[in-house]
Design a protein around this motif. Structure first.
Motif, PDB file in Angstrom:
ATOM      1  N   THR A  84       0.844  -1.191   0.000  1.00  0.00           N
ATOM      2  CA  THR A  84       0.000   0.000   0.000  1.00  0.00           C
ATOM      3  C   THR A  84       0.877   1.237   0.000  1.00  0.00           C
ATOM      4  O   THR A  84       2.073   1.165   0.284  1.00  0.00           O
ATOM      5  CB  THR A  84      -0.887   0.035   1.257  1.00  0.00           C
ATOM      6  OG1 THR A  84      -0.052   0.043   2.414  1.00  0.00           O
ATOM      7  CG2 THR A  84      -1.806  -1.167   1.317  1.00  0.00           C
TER       8      THR A  84
ATOM      9  N   ASP B 288      -0.888   6.295   3.231  1.00  0.00           N
ATOM     10  CA  ASP B 288      -2.201   5.841   3.683  1.00  0.00           C
ATOM     11  C   ASP B 288      -1.985   4.986   4.934  1.00  0.00           C
ATOM     12  O   ASP B 288      -1.853   3.769   4.873  1.00  0.00           O
ATOM     13  CB  ASP B 288      -2.899   5.034   2.590  1.00  0.00           C
ATOM     14  CG  ASP B 288      -4.306   4.618   2.964  1.00  0.00           C
ATOM     15  OD1 ASP B 288      -4.735   4.872   4.106  1.00  0.00           O
ATOM     16  OD2 ASP B 288      -4.974   4.014   2.110  1.00  0.00           O
TER      17      ASP B 288
ATOM     18  N   ALA C 170      -4.457   1.943   5.795  1.00  0.00           N
ATOM     19  CA  ALA C 170      -4.294   0.769   4.926  1.00  0.00           C
ATOM     20  C   ALA C 170      -2.958   0.070   5.180  1.00  0.00           C
ATOM     21  O   ALA C 170      -2.872  -1.157   5.137  1.00  0.00           O
ATOM     22  CB  ALA C 170      -4.402   1.174   3.465  1.00  0.00           C
TER      23      ALA C 170
END
Length: 58
Positions: free
Chosen positions: A49, A53, A56
């Motif tokens: 990811t 983020d 996530a």
């Protein structure tokens, strides 16, 4: 006592530590990435990811 004035603690000053001389290294290729020598530092992540983020990635 004023905020910006240093306070003498009566401790002796230590001499500056000499900086060690770094030995030169060879530049090698690991796949398409150059490592060592004057190559820039490479960073590898083990996530799939985007690290920006946080939710996530965690």
């Amino acid at each position: 006592m004023s905020a910006g004035k240093p306070v003498a603690l009566g401790l002796p000053e230590l001499p500056a530590r000499p900086i060690a001389v770094r030995r030169t290294s060879r530049r090698i290729q690991v796949g398409t990435v150059a490592v060592g020598g004057d190559a820039p530092v490479s960073v590898q992540s083990m996530t799939t990811t985007r690290t920006s983020d946080i939710g996530a990635t965690l």
